[in-house]
Design a protein around this motif. Structure first.
Motif, PDB file in Angstrom:
ATOM      1  N   PHE A  54       0.718  -1.260   0.116  1.00 12.18           N
ATOM      2  CA  PHE A  54      -0.419   0.209  -0.564  1.00 12.18           C
ATOM      3  C   PHE A  54       0.437   1.393   0.190  1.00 12.18           C
ATOM      4  O   PHE A  54       1.471   1.145   0.920  1.00 12.18           O
ATOM      5  CB  PHE A  54      -1.064   0.483   1.150  1.00 12.18           C
ATOM      6  CG  PHE A  54      -1.627   1.206   1.592  1.00 12.18           C
ATOM      7  CD1 PHE A  54      -3.221   1.369   0.526  1.00 12.18           C
ATOM      8  CD2 PHE A  54      -1.674   2.241   1.970  1.00 12.18           C
ATOM      9  CE1 PHE A  54      -3.649   2.595   0.977  1.00 12.18           C
ATOM     10  CE2 PHE A  54      -2.288   3.551   2.453  1.00 12.18           C
ATOM     11  CZ  PHE A  54      -3.541   3.619   1.614  1.00 12.18           C
ATOM     12  N   PRO A  55       0.361   2.193  -0.595  1.00 13.71           N
ATOM     13  CA  PRO A  55      -0.706   2.058  -1.779  1.00 13.71           C
ATOM     14  C   PRO A  55      -0.706   2.051  -3.067  1.00 13.71           C
ATOM     15  O   PRO A  55      -1.363   2.156  -3.991  1.00 13.71           O
ATOM     16  CB  PRO A  55      -0.750   4.085  -1.635  1.00 13.71           C
ATOM     17  CG  PRO A  55       0.508   4.718  -1.515  1.00 13.71           C
ATOM     18  CD  PRO A  55       0.872   3.441  -0.516  1.00 13.71           C
ATOM     19  N   ARG A  56       0.557   1.051  -3.837  1.00 11.37           N
ATOM     20  CA  ARG A  56       0.943   0.952  -4.649  1.00 11.37           C
ATOM     21  C   ARG A  56       0.091  -0.802  -5.321  1.00 11.37           C
ATOM     22  O   ARG A  56       0.916  -1.635  -5.046  1.00 11.37           O
ATOM     23  CB  ARG A  56       2.563   0.735  -4.908  1.00 11.37           C
ATOM     24  CG  ARG A  56       2.573   2.011  -5.099  1.00 11.37           C
ATOM     25  CD  ARG A  56       4.589   1.421  -4.907  1.00 11.37           C
ATOM     26  NE  ARG A  56       5.330   3.471  -5.648  1.00 11.37           N
ATOM     27  CZ  ARG A  56       5.603   4.204  -4.648  1.00 11.37           C
ATOM     28  NH1 ARG A  56       4.903   3.672  -3.199  1.00 11.37           N
ATOM     29  NH2 ARG A  56       6.217   5.215  -5.252  1.00 11.37           N
ATOM     30  N   CYS A  57      -1.306  -0.381  -4.625  1.00  9.37           N
ATOM     31  CA  CYS A  57      -2.183  -2.002  -4.656  1.00  9.37           C
ATOM     32  C   CYS A  57      -2.318  -2.160  -5.930  1.00  9.37           C
ATOM     33  O   CYS A  57      -2.997  -3.800  -6.251  1.00  9.37           O
ATOM     34  CB  CYS A  57      -2.894  -1.587  -3.921  1.00  9.37           C
ATOM     35  SG  CYS A  57      -4.744  -0.463  -4.052  1.00  9.37           S
ATOM     36  N   ALA A  58      -1.773  -1.512  -7.217  1.00 11.34           N
ATOM     37  CA  ALA A  58      -2.072  -2.283  -8.319  1.00 11.34           C
ATOM     38  C   ALA A  58      -1.036  -3.564  -8.237  1.00 11.34           C
ATOM     39  O   ALA A  58      -1.335  -3.889  -9.315  1.00 11.34           O
ATOM     40  CB  ALA A  58      -1.841  -0.967  -9.675  1.00 11.34           C
ATOM     41  N   ARG A  59      -0.194  -3.063  -7.689  1.00 13.31           N
ATOM     42  CA  ARG A  59       0.787  -4.998  -7.360  1.00 13.31           C
ATOM     43  C   ARG A  59       0.042  -6.280  -6.699  1.00 13.31           C
ATOM     44  O   ARG A  59       0.773  -7.096  -7.303  1.00 13.31           O
ATOM     45  CB  ARG A  59       2.094  -4.495  -7.030  1.00 13.31           C
ATOM     46  CG  ARG A  59       2.365  -3.398  -7.327  1.00 13.31           C
ATOM     47  CD  ARG A  59       4.125  -2.878  -6.535  1.00 13.31           C
ATOM     48  NE  ARG A  59       4.518  -1.978  -6.691  1.00 13.31           N
ATOM     49  CZ  ARG A  59       6.076  -1.278  -6.361  1.00 13.31           C
ATOM     50  NH1 ARG A  59       6.560  -2.086  -5.313  1.00 13.31           N
ATOM     51  NH2 ARG A  59       6.480   0.071  -6.761  1.00 13.31           N
ATOM     52  N   ASP A  60      -1.259  -5.341  -6.546  1.00 14.78           N
ATOM     53  CA  ASP A  60      -1.677  -6.727  -6.022  1.00 14.78           C
ATOM     54  C   ASP A  60      -3.036  -8.194  -6.814  1.00 14.78           C
ATOM     55  O   ASP A  60      -4.116  -6.714  -7.420  1.00 14.78           O
ATOM     56  CB  ASP A  60      -2.675  -6.333  -4.518  1.00 14.78           C
ATOM     57  CG  ASP A  60      -3.675  -7.057  -4.187  1.00 14.78           C
ATOM     58  OD1 ASP A  60      -3.774  -8.253  -4.634  1.00 14.78           O
ATOM     59  OD2 ASP A  60      -4.397  -7.502  -2.898  1.00 14.78           O
ATOM     60  N   ILE A  88      -8.123   2.111   0.662  1.00 16.75           N
ATOM     61  CA  ILE A  88      -7.523   2.648  -0.326  1.00 16.75           C
ATOM     62  C   ILE A  88      -6.848   3.310  -1.106  1.00 16.75           C
ATOM     63  O   ILE A  88      -6.263   4.608  -0.016  1.00 16.75           O
ATOM     64  CB  ILE A  88      -9.520   3.544  -0.764  1.00 16.75           C
ATOM     65  CG1 ILE A  88     -10.776   2.084  -0.905  1.00 16.75           C
ATOM     66  CG2 ILE A  88      -9.702   3.028  -1.962  1.00 16.75           C
ATOM     67  CD1 ILE A  88     -12.050   2.205  -0.416  1.00 16.75           C
ATOM     68  N   ALA A  89      -6.082   3.704  -2.141  1.00 19.86           N
ATOM     69  CA  ALA A  89      -5.859   4.762  -2.596  1.00 19.86           C
ATOM     70  C   ALA A  89      -6.760   5.205  -4.034  1.00 19.86           C
ATOM     71  O   ALA A  89      -7.218   4.697  -4.914  1.00 19.86           O
ATOM     72  CB  ALA A  89      -4.509   4.231  -3.154  1.00 19.86           C
ATOM     73  N   ASP A 126      -0.045   5.990   6.070  1.00 15.99           N
ATOM     74  CA  ASP A 126       0.879   4.534   6.435  1.00 15.99           C
ATOM     75  C   ASP A 126      -0.407   3.660   6.559  1.00 15.99           C
ATOM     76  O   ASP A 126      -1.712   4.575   6.575  1.00 15.99           O
ATOM     77  CB  ASP A 126       0.923   4.332   8.479  1.00 15.99           C
ATOM     78  CG  ASP A 126       2.821   5.362   8.683  1.00 15.99           C
ATOM     79  OD1 ASP A 126       3.175   4.865   7.710  1.00 15.99           O
ATOM     80  OD2 ASP A 126       2.895   5.564   9.719  1.00 15.99           O
ATOM     81  N   TRP A 127      -0.413   2.543   6.664  1.00 19.41           N
ATOM     82  CA  TRP A 127      -1.455   1.834   6.189  1.00 19.41           C
ATOM     83  C   TRP A 127      -2.104   1.607   7.668  1.00 19.41           C
ATOM     84  O   TRP A 127      -3.156   1.446   7.346  1.00 19.41           O
ATOM     85  CB  TRP A 127      -0.665   0.099   6.189  1.00 19.41           C
ATOM     86  CG  TRP A 127      -1.921  -1.188   6.190  1.00 19.41           C
ATOM     87  CD1 TRP A 127      -2.181  -1.896   7.869  1.00 19.41           C
ATOM     88  CD2 TRP A 127      -2.584  -1.625   5.590  1.00 19.41           C
ATOM     89  NE1 TRP A 127      -2.956  -2.860   7.453  1.00 19.41           N
ATOM     90  CE2 TRP A 127      -3.382  -2.485   5.717  1.00 19.41           C
ATOM     91  CE3 TRP A 127      -2.701  -1.650   4.282  1.00 19.41           C
ATOM     92  CZ2 TRP A 127      -4.517  -3.570   5.286  1.00 19.41           C
ATOM     93  CZ3 TRP A 127      -3.531  -2.218   4.010  1.00 19.41           C
ATOM     94  CH2 TRP A 127      -4.985  -3.164   3.449  1.00 19.41           C
TER      95      TRP A 127
END
Length: 149
Positions: A54-60, A88-89, A126-127
């Motif tokens: 997170f926040p680069r959640c496109a890697r998930d 959420i980002a 932060d998360w």
């Protein structure tokens, strides 16, 4: 033959019941995004359960992602969301180049927002500031888009 048929029928019924229970537990998350400064470009939304990215959640690969046209206030819906802890980002990608543009490589040039309106201090939040729990009930969230410039 009857015993075998009964076991197969029971197995098929059990699998069907499990599948129904899983989809019944899934929620819809509705996000209202406010304070979008223009209707240029798109707003990209990504919701993940993975704290370490997170926040680069496109890697998930299991993240929930949507892209919608920008506007003053927009609504984004994630459906069939399993219970868990999520963050959420958002990115207001005004030039639609698919990335978060920066000024001098540091400050964001485009709008951003995070669940729980997590604060941004010299770096993404932060998360723990953005995380929220989802159960089986649908939820409505509001996220304010923010701009550095």
């Amino acid at each position: 033959m009857t015993g075998r048929f009964s076991r197969m029928a029971a197995l098929a019924l059990g699998v069907g019941m499990l599948g129904g229970a899983s989809s019944a537990a899934a929620a819809t998350i509705t996000i209202t995004v406010t304070d979008v400064r223009s209707d240029e470009g798109v707003v990209r939304a990504c919701m993940t359960t993975m704290e370490d990215i997170f926040p680069r959640c496109a890697r998930d690969p299991n993240s929930h992602r949507k892209t919608v046209r920008a506007g003053n206030t927009i609504t984004i819906r994630f459906e069939n969301v399993e219970p868990g802890d999520y963050a959420i980002a958002l990115l207001h990608d005004e030039n639609e180049d698919g990335k978060a543009n920066r000024v001098l490589g540091m400050a964001p040039r485009e709008g951003y927002g995070f669940s729980r309106d997590a604060p941004v201090r010299m770096a993404p939040p932060d998360w723990d500031d953005a995380v929220f729990s989802i159960g089986s009930a649908s939820q409505n969230l509001t996220i304010k888009m923010r701009y550095f410039l």
